[in-house]
Design a protein around this motif. Structure first.
Motif, PDB file in Angstrom:
ATOM      1  N   GLU A  16      -3.559 -32.394  36.001  1.00 17.25           N
ATOM      2  CA  GLU A  16      -4.809 -32.094  35.303  1.00 17.25           C
ATOM      3  C   GLU A  16      -5.894 -33.119  35.589  1.00 17.25           C
ATOM      4  O   GLU A  16      -7.078 -32.869  35.313  1.00 17.25           O
ATOM      5  CB  GLU A  16      -4.564 -32.037  33.786  1.00 17.25           C
ATOM      6  N   ARG A 218     -10.200 -28.158  28.200  1.00 16.10           N
ATOM      7  CA  ARG A 218      -8.914 -27.570  28.569  1.00 16.10           C
ATOM      8  C   ARG A 218      -8.067 -28.559  29.358  1.00 16.10           C
ATOM      9  O   ARG A 218      -6.879 -28.734  29.064  1.00 16.10           O
ATOM     10  CB  ARG A 218      -9.114 -26.279  29.367  1.00 16.10           C
ATOM     11  N   GLU A 222      -4.495 -30.101  27.955  1.00 13.50           N
ATOM     12  CA  GLU A 222      -3.281 -29.876  28.740  1.00 13.50           C
ATOM     13  C   GLU A 222      -2.644 -31.203  29.152  1.00 13.50           C
ATOM     14  O   GLU A 222      -1.422 -31.334  29.158  1.00 13.50           O
ATOM     15  CB  GLU A 222      -3.602 -29.038  29.975  1.00 13.50           C
ATOM     16  N   ARG A 225      -0.992 -32.861  25.983  1.00 12.34           N
ATOM     17  CA  ARG A 225      -0.144 -31.988  25.152  1.00 12.34           C
ATOM     18  C   ARG A 225       1.141 -32.701  24.731  1.00 12.34           C
ATOM     19  O   ARG A 225       1.481 -32.744  23.533  1.00 12.34           O
ATOM     20  CB  ARG A 225       0.199 -30.708  25.899  1.00 12.34           C
ATOM     21  N   LEU A 243      -6.192 -23.612  22.871  1.00 11.18           N
ATOM     22  CA  LEU A 243      -6.515 -23.297  24.258  1.00 11.18           C
ATOM     23  C   LEU A 243      -7.009 -21.856  24.397  1.00 11.18           C
ATOM     24  O   LEU A 243      -7.893 -21.575  25.208  1.00 11.18           O
ATOM     25  CB  LEU A 243      -5.303 -23.552  25.150  1.00 11.18           C
TER      26      LEU A 243
END
Length: 271
Positions: A16, A218, A222, A225, A243
């Motif tokens: 990410e 986002r 992610e 998380r 999300l």
């Protein structure tokens, strides 16, 4: 980024990270470039991009200074700086600004964005950056200040916004546990003056909504998380619901204010 890798919540090795770099670049590069242009960048300048992360800023700097200038881009993790198909037009060095000596001296410009809050030895890092300047050289520091505007959804008018803000509170709690100063941005003008720089000025910039804010949110959620779950700050269901809300593009997602502060190393007494 710079700082102790084992403490850095947003590890550059995670997939990410690239999406975060792209979103941050789209959101904040125009403001960064505006500040650098106002400082008078021109061909022949020597620049140090500290904790560069991705290639967008050092690449732009290299285009401004031309072949007669020189740009050094440093980071603890240089993988995103060297991953392109073409050889970058700037020098890349693996470097920890909180521990290592500067990669040179006599720089016309030293720039760091979203770096010092993650560095445990912030005072040493700042001293090293100032020491690397030539007389008359410029230091530009840019750091977020989440406490100036603590909500990702300032218009908290429904459950979707309240959930978003709950997860953002969890993210900031995790950052604070790792030594991140969530009010560091506002201190930059004072720190530059205390470091002996002249002509110190500052401003702040905070996008309130838009597609890049969505991309950044986002990618960040992610990426953290697992940390949110492990700390008991959110459930799988809450993260998945958030999300989905993000993807609906019905949330106005704000960034933390980015404080930019700049100053000049005086040439001599009264300069």
């Amino acid at each position: 980024m710079s700082g102790d890798e084992e403490k850095y919540l947003l590890d550059n090795q995670q997939p990410e990270a690239g999406r975060r770099f792209e979103a941050l670049s789209a959101l904040f590069d125009p403001s960064t470039f505006r500040h650098v242009e106002a400082l008078g960048i021109r061909p022949g300048w020597r620049c140090w991009e500290v904790g560069a992360g991705g290639p967008s800023v050092p690449g732009w700097l290299a285009r401004q200074v031309g072949p007669e200038g020189h740009v050094v881009a440093t980071d603890i993790d240089v993988s995103w700086l060297t991953s392109g198909a073409e050889r970058p037009a700037y020098e890349v060095r693996q470097h920890d600004v909180g521990k290592d000596e500067p990669p040179g001296e006599g720089f016309d410009l030293v720039h760091a964005r979203l770096v010092l809050v993650h560095v445990t030895a912030r005072e040493r890092a700042l001293e090293a950056m100032v020491r690397s300047l030539r007389p008359g050289g410029h230091l530009l520091l840019e750091e977020a200040d989440p406490q100036l505007q603590p909500k990702v959804c300032p218009d908290e008018h429904g459950p979707e916004q309240r959930l978003a803000n709950k997860l953002k509170d969890g993210f900031r709690a995790l950052m604070a546990q790792r030594g991140v100063d969530l009010a560091y941005g506002r201190t930059l003008p004072r720190l530059l003056r205390e470091a002996g720089l002249a002509d110190v000025e500052a401003d702040s910039y905070s996008p309130l909504t838009g597609p890049e804010c969505v991309r950044l949110e986002r990618a960040t959620v992610e990426q953290i998380r697992g940390s949110l779950l492990n700390a008991g700050l959110a459930t799988e269901e809450e993260i998945d619901e958030h999300l989905r809300n993000v993807d609906s593009q019905q949330l106005d997602l704000a960034t933390s204010p980015m404080v930019s502060a700049w100053g000049r190393l005086a040439v001599g007494p009264g300069a």
